[in-house]
Enzyme design. Structure first.
Site, short mmCIF file in Angstrom:
data_model
loop_
_atom_site.label_atom_id
_atom_site.label_comp_id
_atom_site.label_asym_id
_atom_site.label_seq_id
_atom_site.Cartn_x
_atom_site.Cartn_y
_atom_site.Cartn_z
N TYR A 1 0.85 -1.18 0.00
CA TYR A 1 0.00 0.00 0.00
C TYR A 1 0.89 1.24 0.00
CZ TYR A 1 -3.69 3.26 0.79
OH TYR A 1 -4.57 4.30 0.62
N GLN B 1 -10.81 0.17 1.41
CA GLN B 1 -11.34 -0.65 0.31
C GLN B 1 -10.21 -1.31 -0.49
OE1 GLN B 1 -11.76 2.61 0.73
NE2 GLN B 1 -11.56 3.79 -1.16
N ASN C 1 -3.10 5.86 6.25
CA ASN C 1 -3.82 6.61 7.28
C ASN C 1 -4.54 5.65 8.23
OD1 ASN C 1 -6.17 5.75 6.02
ND2 ASN C 1 -6.49 7.68 4.93
N SER D 1 6.50 7.99 15.00
CA SER D 1 7.92 7.81 14.75
C SER D 1 8.78 8.48 15.83
CB SER D 1 8.20 8.43 13.38
OG SER D 1 9.46 8.06 12.92
N HIS E 1 8.13 14.90 10.68
CA HIS E 1 7.23 13.89 10.12
C HIS E 1 5.78 14.14 10.48
CE1 HIS E 1 9.39 10.89 7.89
NE2 HIS E 1 10.35 10.86 8.77
N HIS F 1 14.81 4.88 15.81
CA HIS F 1 16.10 5.34 15.27
C HIS F 1 16.99 5.74 16.44
CE1 HIS F 1 12.97 6.57 12.29
NE2 HIS F 1 13.81 6.03 11.43
N GLU G 1 1.60 -38.34 27.52
CA GLU G 1 0.67 -37.23 27.31
C GLU G 1 -0.77 -37.72 27.13
OE1 GLU G 1 2.13 -34.66 24.21
OE2 GLU G 1 3.89 -34.09 25.39
#
Lengths: 427, 427
Positions: A127, A188, A211, A234, A259, A325, A412
């Site tokens: 995406y 979608q 988003n 971030s 960002h 980072h 078992e």
């Protein structure tokens, strides 16, 4: 103005609080997304077109963009940008090629064969957001590892506002080896990739930023397909001793802060003077930057300078924070590699600013956020593979192992397990 | 009675439906678990004790069991069982040792250093159910890969009904190298491991099977810690040509079916005769097995024999089903490895029945279920590591790359990214 903590105790509390910051998904978003997913599952292409019309203000004639049209758009890009993109892609490819694991098998003298087969996923969806946050670098960082992993088909989904795709994104798709591109966005698009429709192929994994609708759709469809991490806001954490350059430090903190107003930028230093100089530099440099408003807000809300007693104390704090980072601006930066336990990507020395890694050096820029570097890893070739183990035994080898297996199964209480060995022991 | 489909078309529909079967988590369970988690987060040990008392009918004096007590309990186990357990552990260790990835770095002539560091997680929690479903094999399969990955501390949680821990589980913990064992179970145990309490250390990842409360707690705490897959109901798919042995096939189908009334056992074969003989064998053998009731129900509800035109058709169906366990009982089983795209673990030939892999051969028995082998992999050493990338650049190398980075950053509108390069270009 950035806040300054004069000791590690206060700093530690602040860093712990920071991990809790996150974008809450409202119940309305969850409900809206689950409705979109259901409609795409049932009605396929028709639903995709309907939502595209509603949310993106238009539907392209063909959902899929042809190779020629992609090339035409790519040719409209700045040639210098294209050249830079190709050099970045080369570095990214070279780095990720080293991550590739091989299938292996072990053959024993008794005829037993054991092995692990590693294959690229069959089909992956990437995406790519459109609009203002159209990042060609993100196309490279997501598609190149998939390509190297041996994914047979890489399918990209990206919205085309008013039907016109972003040329830089098309150029990056061509450079990175994306196989098919569909002009669609939002929840979608994610649903269409997860289920497949008449015109859109079903994928095995969906990666890439988006988003809140895209992120929520990925989360809801996890299990139907695999997904990458759901990225939190971030962050950068910089470790600096007294040899560091406040001009560089301020610039690097801001490169993260720009960002997003939720981004966090933290400096840990042993030098009070450096702390103050960096704070002043932030004010000075930010004034001239186009995203000054975002920078000021994120620095104010989620930025901090923490003065530590020693670099050892700073390293301990960094390991607790487990940042996405981590820059080490110190006299002997390489000495720190062994001491850093938790970080997505580590930038060593005065000439490895974070943007070098975001775009160019080779390592991936899709990294674990919000302290999850304690247990998550950067996106890699491993993110696009599946493993199978295999076992071949001879009759004799099974006879030799049979009593042990029967004993373990019976301990078992799984007597049908024991039976499957016993019917073979009898022969 | 097992149902028989006489062609692949009907079989394919049935297999698709099977993937949808799952245990729905009720809203009440979700709510109860989220309350337990919150209470453990706030009140720590006190809440763990309170819930243990309520759900397990008692609380041990000490939550942690000492090494000596573990050894004492282990010494009460059947020596033959212990010897079998040790041999299994050896095979599992040897197989997983081959999965270990190494850190690497690349040094370039221009002084640039790029690398990827791989480390074991700091601390891992392994949940082990008590009661009737106490599986020592599961202790080995979860703990050994963690140990090999270099996890510093492996912490086990297992409930002790009436305060008495299961000796077989204690023996397996010792053999597998578990470091600390806490006698607690349920969602409260999972929450205690995720947050840490005064007496229980906080872990980075929680793995291992459990009931619906345990599984729901893991799901809700994902992100606070990493978790392994949430396992769906278990399944086996057997590919058999006319050379296969119906006695073995029936035994193997039942070894899966006995796990659980939701388990699925599927035979794909080219031989109508074999289909019928296997169905008859199922009836004959199941009568003598202790878990006959479970077997009959799961075979009736989620078992099937599908007759295919050719082995190629059977392989295609198997790849679509992407089963957790896949047996290939055919004349030349090794020929199939390359054709099987999706399966957790592959058992080749007439002498590699599924229980061989469940207990003994070496590969992991924690495998992707419900068709997720399309994109998920067996539990492995990779499940217990974290990676970090690192970048060191010289001043000259950054100068050489600088213009490209600035160009890419500006194309994305991220001018503070460009600025962090520019402040260094000026010097």
């Amino acid at each position: 103005m950035i806040q300054i903590f004069s000791n590690a105790v206060e700093g530690r509390c602040y860093l712990e609080q920071l991990k809790q910051r996150s974008r809450e998904t409202g119940k309305e978003v969850e409900a809206a997304v689950s409705q979109i997913i259901e409609k795409v599952r049932v009605k396929g292409d028709e639903a995709v077109r309907e939502y595209s019309l509603r949310f993106d203000g238009g539907v392209p004639e063909q959902l899929e963009i042809g190779r020629e049209e992609m090339e035409r758009l790519s040719n409209t890009c700045d040639p210098d940008f294209l050249a830079a993109l190709r050099r970045a892609a080369k570095n990214i490819s070279e780095f990720h090629a080293r991550q590739k694991q091989q299938s292996w098998l072990e053959t024993r003298e008794d005829g037993v064969i054991l092995g692990q087969r590693i294959r690229g996923l069959e089909r992956v969806g990437i995406y790519v957001p459109g609009g203002t946050a159209a990042y060609p670098s993100s196309v490279l960082m997501n598609a190149i590892p998939a390509k190297i992993a041996g994914v047979r088909e890489i399918v990209m989904a990206t919205p085309a506002k008013n039907g016109i795709p972003n040329p830089d994104i098309m150029a990056a798709a061509l450079v990175a080896g994306v196989d098919r591109v569909f002009l669609m966005g939002g929840a979608q698009a994610v649903a269409a990739l997860a289920f497949g429709t008449n015109s859109i192929p079903k994928v095995d994994k969906i990666v890439g930023p988006g988003n809140i609708f895209v992120a929520t759709a990925k989360k809801q469809l996890y299990g139907t397909v695999d997904i990458d991490m759901i990225a939190g806001p971030s962050e950068i954490l910089v470790l600096a001793d007294e040899t560091a350059n406040p001009v560089y430090l301020a610039a690097d903190l801001m490169s993260q802060a720009e960002h997003d107003v939720m981004a966090s930028a933290i400096l840990l230093t042993t030098s009070v003077a450096l702390a103050e100089q960096t704070a002043a530099e932030l004010e000075r440099q930010s004034a001239g930057l186009s995203r000054n408003e975002i920078i000021s807000r994120s620095i104010r809300d989620f930025g901090a300078v923490i003065v530590c007693e020693s670099m050892a104390e700073a390293v301990a704090l960094a390991n607790e924070a487990a940042p996405e980072h981590l820059e080490v601006c110190a006299a002997n930066p390489m000495e720190y590699i062994g001491r850093i336990n938790n970080a997505g990507s580590v930038f060593l020395g005065n000439y490895a600013p974070e943007p070098l890694g975001d775009y160019y050096a080779g390592p991936n820029h899709v990294l674990p956020t919000s302290g999850t570097a304690r247990f998550f890893s950067p996106l890699s070739v491993d993110s696009f593979i599946k493993k199978s183990s295999f076992i071949y035994y001879t009759k004799e080898a099974l006879q030799a192992a049979g009593d042990d297996i029967v004993r373990l199964a019976e301990a078992e209480g799984l007597t049908a397990h024991a039976n499957s060995i016993r019917v073979r022991q009898k022969d």
